[in-house]
Design a protein around this motif. Structure first.
Motif, PDB file in Angstrom:
ATOM      1  N   GLY A  10       0.892  -1.320   0.069  1.00 42.26           N
ATOM      2  CA  GLY A  10      -0.022  -0.148  -0.139  1.00 42.26           C
ATOM      3  C   GLY A  10       0.754   1.159  -0.029  1.00 42.26           C
ATOM      4  O   GLY A  10       2.193   1.207  -0.266  1.00 42.26           O
ATOM      5  N   LEU A  11       0.217   2.342   0.293  1.00 39.36           N
ATOM      6  CA  LEU A  11       0.810   3.552   0.312  1.00 39.36           C
ATOM      7  C   LEU A  11       1.109   3.876   1.719  1.00 39.36           C
ATOM      8  O   LEU A  11       0.118   4.035   2.534  1.00 39.36           O
ATOM      9  CB  LEU A  11       0.038   4.704  -0.335  1.00 39.36           C
ATOM     10  N   GLN A  13       3.497   6.755   4.509  1.00 40.22           N
ATOM     11  CA  GLN A  13       4.370   7.937   4.402  1.00 40.22           C
ATOM     12  C   GLN A  13       5.951   7.467   5.053  1.00 40.22           C
ATOM     13  O   GLN A  13       5.953   6.479   5.766  1.00 40.22           O
ATOM     14  CB  GLN A  13       3.865   8.991   5.456  1.00 40.22           C
ATOM     15  N   PRO A  88      11.325   6.566   1.107  1.00 41.78           N
ATOM     16  CA  PRO A  88      10.830   6.549  -0.243  1.00 41.78           C
ATOM     17  C   PRO A  88      11.751   5.598  -1.172  1.00 41.78           C
ATOM     18  O   PRO A  88      11.065   4.946  -1.983  1.00 41.78           O
ATOM     19  CB  PRO A  88      11.197   7.940  -0.509  1.00 41.78           C
ATOM     20  N   THR A  91      10.436   2.131  -2.068  1.00 40.04           N
ATOM     21  CA  THR A  91       9.059   1.843  -3.004  1.00 40.04           C
ATOM     22  C   THR A  91       9.496   0.900  -4.144  1.00 40.04           C
ATOM     23  O   THR A  91      10.357   1.194  -4.648  1.00 40.04           O
ATOM     24  CB  THR A  91       8.796   3.249  -3.773  1.00 40.04           C
ATOM     25  N   GLN A 125       2.332  -3.894  -4.385  1.00 41.75           N
ATOM     26  CA  GLN A 125       3.128  -2.572  -4.672  1.00 41.75           C
ATOM     27  C   GLN A 125       3.180  -1.968  -3.246  1.00 41.75           C
ATOM     28  O   GLN A 125       1.985  -2.009  -2.474  1.00 41.75           O
ATOM     29  CB  GLN A 125       2.447  -2.004  -5.612  1.00 41.75           C
ATOM     30  N   VAL A 126       4.422  -1.533  -2.905  1.00 39.67           N
ATOM     31  CA  VAL A 126       4.460  -0.610  -1.654  1.00 39.67           C
ATOM     32  C   VAL A 126       5.256   0.718  -2.178  1.00 39.67           C
ATOM     33  O   VAL A 126       6.192   0.895  -3.116  1.00 39.67           O
ATOM     34  CB  VAL A 126       5.712  -1.337  -0.730  1.00 39.67           C
ATOM     35  N   THR A 127       4.461   1.688  -1.669  1.00 41.22           N
ATOM     36  CA  THR A 127       4.852   2.982  -2.144  1.00 41.22           C
ATOM     37  C   THR A 127       4.914   3.877  -1.106  1.00 41.22           C
ATOM     38  O   THR A 127       4.173   4.014   0.047  1.00 41.22           O
ATOM     39  CB  THR A 127       3.827   3.779  -2.980  1.00 41.22           C
ATOM     40  N   VAL A 128       6.217   4.517  -0.815  1.00 43.41           N
ATOM     41  CA  VAL A 128       6.488   5.316   0.586  1.00 43.41           C
ATOM     42  C   VAL A 128       6.777   6.806  -0.064  1.00 43.41           C
ATOM     43  O   VAL A 128       7.407   7.003  -0.815  1.00 43.41           O
ATOM     44  CB  VAL A 128       7.724   4.880   1.070  1.00 43.41           C
ATOM     45  N   SER A 129       5.959   7.636   0.355  1.00 46.89           N
ATOM     46  CA  SER A 129       5.868   8.981   0.132  1.00 46.89           C
ATOM     47  C   SER A 129       6.582   9.909   0.879  1.00 46.89           C
ATOM     48  O   SER A 129       6.793   9.400   2.150  1.00 46.89           O
ATOM     49  CB  SER A 129       4.454   9.508   0.066  1.00 46.89           C
TER      50      SER A 129
END
Length: 130
Positions: A10-11, A13, A88, A91, A125-129
């Motif tokens: 997931g998304l 921070q 980040p 990701t 999916q791994v998303t790091v903002s």
């Protein structure tokens, strides 16, 4: 055949945490190792972590050492990747992988090589903002 299904991506921070899960089914390999790899856009697939059948031996990529923890529950046919202090640069699509080879026989060097693993999941999916 072995089927692997990842979940938990997931998304998040930067500085946050995620726990990836990998459900295994089909043929099980006694003493086989389980690993996690990841692939970012435009980059090659890279090793993240691996765990032995017993869970007593683990190896990690230097980039995740101290932040990620791999574990497995053979009774539930599950493998986990706890990811803390995410950055980040973490990701990527994360893949679960299985090999029938005992991690002791595979060794810390070959365990990092993707071609040593015979079965792969579809990825999560791994998303790091930032």
């Amino acid at each position: 055949q072995v089927q692997l299904v990842e979940s938990g991506g997931g998304l998040v921070q930067a500085g946050g945490s995620l726990r990836l899960s990998c459900a295994t089914s089909g043929r099980t390999f006694r003493r086989g190792a389980m690993g996690w790899f990841r692939q970012a856009p435009g980059k090659e697939r890279e090793f993240v972590a691996v765990v032995s059948w017993s869970g007593g031996t683990t190896y990690y990529a230097d980039s995740v050492l101290g932040r990620f923890t791999i574990s497995r529950d053979n009774a539930k046919n599950m493998v986990y990747l706890q990811m803390d202090s995410l950055k980040p640069e973490d990701t990527a699509v994360y893949y679960c992988a299985a090999t029938p080879t005992d991690l002791v026989l595979l060794g810390p060097v070959q365990a990092r090589v993707a071609k040593e693993y015979d079965f792969w999941g579809q990825g999560t999916q791994v998303t790091v903002s930032s």
